[in-house]
Structures are given as C-alpha cells and as structure tokens.
Design an enzyme around this catalytic site. Structure first.
Site, PDB file in Angstrom:
ATOM      1  N   ASP A  95      -2.505   2.205   3.875  1.00 45.25           N
ATOM      2  CA  ASP A  95      -2.397   3.660   3.790  1.00 45.25           C
ATOM      3  C   ASP A  95      -0.971   4.169   3.697  1.00 45.25           C
ATOM      4  O   ASP A  95      -0.759   5.338   3.368  1.00 45.25           O
ATOM      5  CB  ASP A  95      -3.036   4.292   5.027  1.00 45.25           C
ATOM      6  CG  ASP A  95      -2.194   4.082   6.277  1.00 45.25           C
ATOM      7  OD1 ASP A  95      -1.911   2.910   6.609  1.00 45.25           O
ATOM      8  OD2 ASP A  95      -1.805   5.078   6.913  1.00 45.25           O
TER       9      ASP A  95
ATOM     10  N   ASP B  10      -4.552  -3.679   6.240  1.00 41.99           N
ATOM     11  CA  ASP B  10      -3.688  -3.033   7.222  1.00 41.99           C
ATOM     12  C   ASP B  10      -4.563  -2.550   8.392  1.00 41.99           C
ATOM     13  O   ASP B  10      -5.798  -2.497   8.270  1.00 41.99           O
ATOM     14  CB  ASP B  10      -2.964  -1.862   6.556  1.00 41.99           C
ATOM     15  CG  ASP B  10      -2.129  -1.050   7.525  1.00 41.99           C
ATOM     16  OD1 ASP B  10      -1.357  -1.661   8.280  1.00 41.99           O
ATOM     17  OD2 ASP B  10      -2.271   0.185   7.520  1.00 41.99           O
ATOM     18  N   PHE B  11      -3.915  -2.202   9.523  1.00 43.20           N
ATOM     19  CA  PHE B  11      -4.688  -1.784  10.689  1.00 43.20           C
ATOM     20  C   PHE B  11      -4.597  -0.268  10.925  1.00 43.20           C
ATOM     21  O   PHE B  11      -5.536   0.460  10.655  1.00 43.20           O
ATOM     22  CB  PHE B  11      -4.221  -2.550  11.931  1.00 43.20           C
ATOM     23  CG  PHE B  11      -5.015  -2.224  13.166  1.00 43.20           C
ATOM     24  CD1 PHE B  11      -6.295  -2.709  13.328  1.00 43.20           C
ATOM     25  CD2 PHE B  11      -4.477  -1.414  14.160  1.00 43.20           C
ATOM     26  CE1 PHE B  11      -7.047  -2.394  14.456  1.00 43.20           C
ATOM     27  CE2 PHE B  11      -5.204  -1.093  15.294  1.00 43.20           C
ATOM     28  CZ  PHE B  11      -6.502  -1.588  15.442  1.00 43.20           C
ATOM     29  N   ASP B  12      -3.452   0.231  11.397  1.00 46.21           N
ATOM     30  CA  ASP B  12      -3.320   1.655  11.724  1.00 46.21           C
ATOM     31  C   ASP B  12      -3.433   2.531  10.482  1.00 46.21           C
ATOM     32  O   ASP B  12      -2.724   2.333   9.497  1.00 46.21           O
ATOM     33  CB  ASP B  12      -1.966   1.912  12.394  1.00 46.21           C
ATOM     34  CG  ASP B  12      -1.875   1.306  13.778  1.00 46.21           C
ATOM     35  OD1 ASP B  12      -2.262   1.985  14.739  1.00 46.21           O
ATOM     36  OD2 ASP B  12      -1.437   0.142  13.889  1.00 46.21           O
TER      37      ASP B  12
END
Length: 521
Positions: free
Chosen positions: A465, A282-284
């Site tokens: 997250d 995932d990124f953010d």
C-alpha cells in the site's frame, strides 16, 4: 560531466535555482555586483589592511553567488578587510550599510535587465516539461527580489508550481544559503519531503544548503567554471547543461488509472493459467488496517483464515517494515516466509533469522540518530520515535497539522548528518534506514531464489500500500502481478501496480479468490 536521471519512482519534486540554471541572468547579476564594488572600492578612502583590487569572477563565485544580497555585500567586503554595519531594510542607497549597498546593486541589476532582457536557457523548458508530464512538481528558488520580474520577462513563470524568492524569504524571516531554509520551505509548499525532492543548483552555497537539508538528489550545473567546485560542495552529480539531465521512463500509472482487481479477476486468473502463484504480502495497511497507535495493529481473523488457506497450497511470504519477530508475532501462521525491517531481516519457515550484514555498520548511527530525534521531538505532542533493529521510524499520524513539517524536516536534517543512513517515506511516517542497495524489491527476489521458485513456472504476486512497497511492485512488474491497496493519504500518486483494491478488506476478498483457484488447481 555526467548524465544523470531523475526517477519518478523516487523523486516527486524538483527545486530549481533560477539565475544560471533556468535563466541567463547570472552574468547580469555578476556585472551589477562588479559595477557596485568597483565603484565603491575606487571611491573609498584607502585604509591599512584593506584590499581595493577590482571585483573578480572568483569573488562572485566565492562570496556572492546564491546568497541574499546583504550577505553578499558583507561577505565580500569582509574578505577585503572592510567591515560595514548591516543596517536595516529601510536604508537608502546612499548609506554605507549592507542594506544600502545591496539596494544600489539591485538598481544596477534592474537597469541592466531593462536593457538586455532575461533569457530562458534553451535546455530548461524541455526538462521541466518532461518532469511535469511524469507528474513531478517543480519549484523555482532565488535569493533575488527580482525573481518574479525575471521569470515574467523570460516567459517562464508558468513552468513552476511554487516560487520562493528573496521577497518571500524576507517576509518569512528565512536565512539565506547555505542554510537550507528556502529549499525546505519550497518542499513544504510542494507537500513533498526533502528526501523525495531534487535540487538543481549552480552555486556552491546552494549545493551546500541542499546537502545540509537532506535532499534526495543534488545536481550541480556548471555551465561555466570547473565542475569540481560543485562536487566538493556536496553535489551528487554535476552536468554542463540541463540537457544532460533526463527523466527516467517508467510503466507507472496514477492510482486512479489502475483497474480494480476484483473487477478484473477473470483477467488475473487467465495470467495464472497453468502457473503457480507465489504470494508476497506487505502487512500494515495491506493485510491489517492502519491504526493511530502502531502497537495496536492486529490482523483480522478473516485475513488469517485466507492466509492459512493459501499457505496450504502455495508459497506465502510476508514483507514488512516491522522487525522480523514483531511481524511474525502479529501474523502467527506457521509455514510462511518472512522479511522484516524492509528486507534487512529474512527467515524461512524453519530457518533461523538471516540478516543483511551490510546493514550492521549503520547500527551505531541509528543509535545516535535515535537519541537525537527522541530529544528534539520529545516536546512535539503526538510524535512517536519507534526504533527497530535496522530502522528508525518517526510516526506523525497523531501530530498537529502545524507541527508535521517540523517533524519531517527534523528527521531529514538529523538523518542527513549520518552518511550511512537514508530517509524513506510512508503513511504518516518517515524512516531512517541503512543506506545500502537493499529494499523490499531486492528482498522479494532473494526470497524467490531461496524458495527455488524463480523461473517461468511461477507467478510472483505482491500486494502493498505504501511508497516503500513500490520497490517490490517494480521488481515483479514484468514477470508477476502487482496489487496496490489504495489510500486517501497518498492521493493520486504513481504506482507500478497492475491492479488495485479499495482497502485491506477488499484485498482479503481478492486473496480468497487466489486461495480458491489454488485449491482447485
């Protein structure tokens, strides 16, 4: 009738109607209403256009069940051609007003309750106990002002975290069902959005209220009468008893119970022995820290360096809720696979973007929802409506605490008006997505197949997250390694992850160990 599951992975609260669902008091209410109306109609002077036939079970179901008592009085008498003033809460039982007759009905109900008592249905406590063991919070809803007394007599008060009854509804000025206000108030008190909550109801008005409120799952309980009336009102499933509702078992754990990945690195390395890792990230909030302004999010230099090391020795993919081009621009590393818009847009290192065409049909509704949300939330300071191609994100990170519930309920309400859309929750963000069977977990498996890497020779490693990342963590739970980045914003929630890290910086440190292992393999 069908058996239905409540899934702790998706449902974090269950809201139960009381009469007829939890307690065997619907018949007591029905008898009290019949005593009231039969006596009133018999004593009332007959006037042309009025129907004085006795009150029936069908009348109870159609005009009274699930509603505040004053509404029940006026709606039933209105169906018989009789119009009375609503009156006020101070009216005496001798007055011919909605409040006056409602108070008389309440006296009849208390008299009957004192003689018969309130019984808890035998299938209620096992289900509620199972929900609580799985970490799912519970609320009880009732239009009755006698809710607390009934629960106490039935020995059921301790089963619920929240109670929203007729007394509280009057204090807060909440309208009755089929308005969803009482359900939304209970969800607010449970700190759970409607989209992640389940409503269990036996009344048509209650089912309609839950559907209007945008609740994630609406279960009708037809202990008596045809189930079709609840299906027609909007129930997702109808059961004949609460024993037909089960709580899905899972291998989830609380975040506090998930071991730290850095502390358990030797254990992780052993799982990778002789097998090739495939990193899906995932990124953010995972590779890049969350920022108050999502347009200002940047990936740290150290994270870029570690990803470049990984990409030289093993496949790497980025799975993000951002648009495909947006996340590509922020990562800026060649040779990676990408999935944007929670997997609705996908692309390989050299491929043109591939979209899930099933999501195209939802684009007009996303357009309409964007216009409505932008208009309604424009006066709310800090609210941000962010349109992506296949998603509509409403950020409330910068919204005043007193306005947060309004923002979330507005998204739930507007999203619920579009059958092609579903609601998803994130870190201080609520999103509307196409309501099709596609998510990060499905996108992850698609990427593995497209890479030609499915099988026992590889180990998929996913890190995320947020709640939307749980679909991917669940997808690789049996054949991969799941990593979760902890966040105080989520509290001690459930997760499918095998290991955890404190923050994005700790994740990068852990990924650096993966890179070193891949370089020496």
């Amino acid at each position: 009738m069908v058996t239905t599951n409540i899934d702790p992975c998706h449902h974090r609260a269950v809201l139960f109607d009381m009469d007829g669902v939890i307690t065997d008091t619907a018949s007591v209410h029905s008898a009290a209403w019949k005593r009231l109306f039969d006596r009133y109609l018999a004593d009332r002077t007959r006037t042309p256009g009025e129907d004085h036939r006795p009150f029936s079970d069908a009348d109870y179901t159609q005009y009274v069940d699930g509603k505040p008592r004053v509404d029940g009085v006026l709606d039933f008498l209105g169906s018989r051609g009789i119009t009375l003033p609503r009156g006020s809460a101070d009216d005496d039982i001798s007055l011919e007003t909605g409040h006056g007759l409602g108070k008389l009905k309440d006296r009849y109900f208390r008299d009957a309750l004192a003689s018969t008592g309130a019984l808890l249905f035998g299938d209620a406590e096992p289900l509620i106990g199972s929900l609580r063991r799985h970490g799912i919070r519970t609320a009880v809803i009732s239009a009755s002002r006698n809710c607390a007394r009934v629960l106490e007599q039935a020995g059921a008060a301790q089963l619920f975290d929240v109670r929203v009854d007729g007394v509280l509804a009057d204090e807060l000025g909440l309208p009755g069902k089929p308005d969803p206000a009482v359900f939304l108030e209970a969800a607010r008190r449970l700190d759970t959005p409607a989209s992640a909550s389940v409503v269990v109801e036996d009344a048509q008005a209650g089912v309609q209220a839950a559907r209007i409120g945008g609740f994630g799952l609406v279960i009708g309980v037809a202990r008596t009468g045809p189930p079709s009336r609840l299906m027609e009102a909007g129930a997702d499933a109808v059961v004949s008893a609460l024993s037909d509702v089960s709580v899905a078992e899972s291998a989830e754990r609380r975040l506090s119970e998930v071991p730290d990945g850095l502390d358990r690195w030797d254990e992780i390395a052993d799982r990778l022995q002789g097998r090739r890792p495939v990193l899906l990230l995932d990124f953010d909030g995972t590779l890049a820290p969350i920022r108050d302004d999502p347009t200002k999010v940047t990936m740290p230099l150290k994270a870029r360096e570690v990803l470049q090391r990984l990409a030289r020795n093993c496949p790497v993919a980025i799975l993000s809720g951002r648009d495909l081009q947006d996340v590509r621009r922020r990562v800026r590393i060649d040779g990676l696979w990408y999935a944007g818009s929670h997997g609705f847009e996908l692309a390989g290192p050299d491929d043109a973007p591939i979209t899930q065409q099933a999501g195209d049909s939802a684009l007009p509704d996303l357009d309409d929802a964007e216009r409505l949300l932008s208009s309604e939330l424009e006066p709310v300071p800090g609210a941000r409506v962010d349109r992506k191609r296949f998603a509509l994100a409403v950020h409330y990170r910068n919204v005043r605490p007193d306005d947060v519930d309004h923002v979330i309920s507005t998204v739930d309400r507007i999203g619920g008006a579009f059958p092609s859309l579903r609601t998803a929750q994130g870190r201080r963000v609520v999103e509307l997505l196409p309501d099709i069977d596609w998510n990060k977990g499905r996108a992850l498996r698609w990427l593995l197949d497209r890479m030609g890497l499915s099988g026992t020779a590889v180990v998929p490693v996913f890190a995320g997250d947020d709640y939307t990342d749980e679909d991917a963590l669940r997808e690789i739970h049996e054949d991969g390694i799941g990593l979760v980045v902890r966040s105080a914003e989520h509290g001690d929630r459930l997760t499918w992850a095998h290991y955890s890290v404190d923050d994005p910086r700790s994740l990068i440190a852990l990924l650096a160990r993966f890179a070193s292992l891949a370089e020496t393999a």
